[in-house]
Design an enzyme around this catalytic site. Sequence first.
Site, PDB file in Angstrom:
ATOM      1  CD  GLU A   1      -3.828  -2.485   7.324  1.00  0.00           C
ATOM      2  OE1 GLU A   1      -2.755  -2.737   6.657  1.00  0.00           O
ATOM      3  OE2 GLU A   1      -4.279  -1.346   6.833  1.00  0.00           O
TER       4      GLU A   1
ATOM      5  CB  SER B   1       4.797  -1.759  11.826  1.00  0.00           C
ATOM      6  OG  SER B   1       4.483  -0.385  12.264  1.00  0.00           O
TER       7      SER B   1
ATOM      8  N   GLY C   1       2.722  -1.134   4.302  1.00  0.00           N
ATOM      9  CA  GLY C   1       2.590   0.363   3.976  1.00  0.00           C
ATOM     10  C   GLY C   1       4.208   0.760   3.634  1.00  0.00           C
ATOM     11  N   GLY C   2       5.013   1.169   4.885  1.00  0.00           N
ATOM     12  CA  GLY C   2       6.131   1.936   4.790  1.00  0.00           C
ATOM     13  C   GLY C   2       7.228   0.879   3.913  1.00  0.00           C
TER      14      GLY C   2
ATOM     15  CG  ASN D   1      -1.546   1.355   1.334  1.00  0.00           C
ATOM     16  OD1 ASN D   1      -1.919   1.877   0.415  1.00  0.00           O
ATOM     17  ND2 ASN D   1      -2.394   1.325   2.636  1.00  0.00           N
ATOM     18  CD1 TRP D   2       3.261   0.935  -3.004  1.00  0.00           C
ATOM     19  CD2 TRP D   2       3.489   2.395  -4.696  1.00  0.00           C
ATOM     20  NE1 TRP D   2       3.946   0.258  -4.188  1.00  0.00           N
ATOM     21  CE2 TRP D   2       4.407   1.170  -5.092  1.00  0.00           C
ATOM     22  CE3 TRP D   2       3.592   3.444  -5.890  1.00  0.00           C
ATOM     23  CZ2 TRP D   2       5.034   0.946  -6.142  1.00  0.00           C
ATOM     24  CZ3 TRP D   2       4.361   3.167  -7.047  1.00  0.00           C
ATOM     25  CH2 TRP D   2       4.965   2.050  -7.354  1.00  0.00           C
ATOM     26  CE  LYS D   3       0.128   3.549   4.779  1.00  0.00           C
ATOM     27  NZ  LYS D   3       0.068   3.840   6.295  1.00  0.00           N
TER      28      LYS D   3
ATOM     29  CD  GLU E   1      -3.163   5.883   6.553  1.00  0.00           C
ATOM     30  OE1 GLU E   1      -3.109   5.769   5.546  1.00  0.00           O
ATOM     31  OE2 GLU E   1      -2.189   5.320   7.375  1.00  0.00           O
TER      32      GLU E   1
ATOM     33  N   GLY F   1       2.020   2.321  10.691  1.00  0.00           N
ATOM     34  CA  GLY F   1       2.965   3.217  10.729  1.00  0.00           C
ATOM     35  C   GLY F   1       3.613   3.876  11.990  1.00  0.00           C
TER      36      GLY F   1
ATOM     37  CG  HIS G   1      -5.829   2.008   4.768  1.00  0.00           C
ATOM     38  ND1 HIS G   1      -5.588   3.030   6.086  1.00  0.00           N
ATOM     39  CD2 HIS G   1      -4.851   1.038   4.967  1.00  0.00           C
ATOM     40  CE1 HIS G   1      -4.417   2.706   6.230  1.00  0.00           C
ATOM     41  NE2 HIS G   1      -3.915   1.738   5.768  1.00  0.00           N
TER      42      HIS G   1
HETATM   43  C1  PEP Z   1      -0.918   0.091   5.820  1.00  0.00           C
HETATM   44  O1  PEP Z   1      -1.139   1.291   5.893  1.00  0.00           O
HETATM   45  O2  PEP Z   1      -1.819  -0.656   5.408  1.00  0.00           O
HETATM   46  C2  PEP Z   1       0.140  -0.346   6.792  1.00  0.00           C
HETATM   47  C3  PEP Z   1       0.118  -1.717   6.898  1.00  0.00           C
HETATM   48  O3  PEP Z   1       1.275   0.447   6.675  1.00  0.00           O
HETATM   49  P1  PEP Z   1       2.665   0.222   7.865  1.00  0.00           P
HETATM   50  O4  PEP Z   1       3.157  -1.253   7.094  1.00  0.00           O
HETATM   51  O5  PEP Z   1       3.595   1.576   7.425  1.00  0.00           O
HETATM   52  O6  PEP Z   1       2.217  -0.038   9.068  1.00  0.00           O
END
Ligand code: PEP
Length: 250
Positions: free
Chosen positions: A165, A209, A230-231, A9-11, A96, A171, A94
């Site tokens: 999640e 994470s 994500g990251g 997930n590049w956001k 967010e 994050g 999601h």
């Molecule tokens: C996400 O936003 O779906 C996610 C899992 O982010 P991160 O891996 O950065 O926690």
Amino acid sequence: MKRKLIAGNWKMNGGLVQNQALVQAVREGLPAQSCGVAMCVPAPYLAQLAELVRASGIDLGSQDVSAHEQGAYTGEVSAGMLRDFGVRYAIVGHSERRQYHGESDATVALKAQRALAVGIAPIVCVGETLAQREAGQTEEVVKRQLAAVIHQNGHCISEIAIAYEPVWAIGTGKTASPEQAQAVHALLRTQLRAATPHPERVHILYGGSMNAANAAALLAMPDIDGGLIGGAALKAADFLFIIQAGSVPA
Ligand code: PEP
């Protein structure tokens, strides 16, 4: 046994030049017997990504889809438009989007329905906040979020993917332990059992994470069928390490 799925997930990250370098590096590093891999990218880059991932085995994903089919909804992107670009997965719900865009369980369920109607698999995100976990409400929250999607889409529920999640892990660098994640995945699987005769076919991904250091232990749990990343999906080496952890050894 089904292949695991690792979805990035590049956001709201990326750029024409960075995207090319990232996809090329991931393509070149994919293991011979790779697990499923998807990249969920910002909508303006779907056309570029469709070219970059061609014949690579990497699937294309979006980060959202409109709850409406078409019409006067300025700024929205419909499921049909996503399908035009070869999108296979659409993240819906999601945290967010729930948090910053006020998306309700009902809206998320409708978005999942729009995706399914055009053959796109929604990746339905569920998860509790830290306050909800500390109040002992994790089970109630994730079951309520999934129940809305089952209620709206019962007949094709085996076509969805789910991402557990925990909001407190997204994050933040804090990860659910493999045991904590497995416990929630197992109860989601049980909930699916009432809606489909084949709950084992549904990918239940863990997100929050996940990184090169913790992926193997999380992916070894029996009900963790992959990850939503994500990251770590923005760094080719880290993303490839996670893909490796989810793939059959060559
Ligand atoms: C996400 O936003 O779906 C996610 C899992 O982010 P991160 O891996 O950065 O926690």
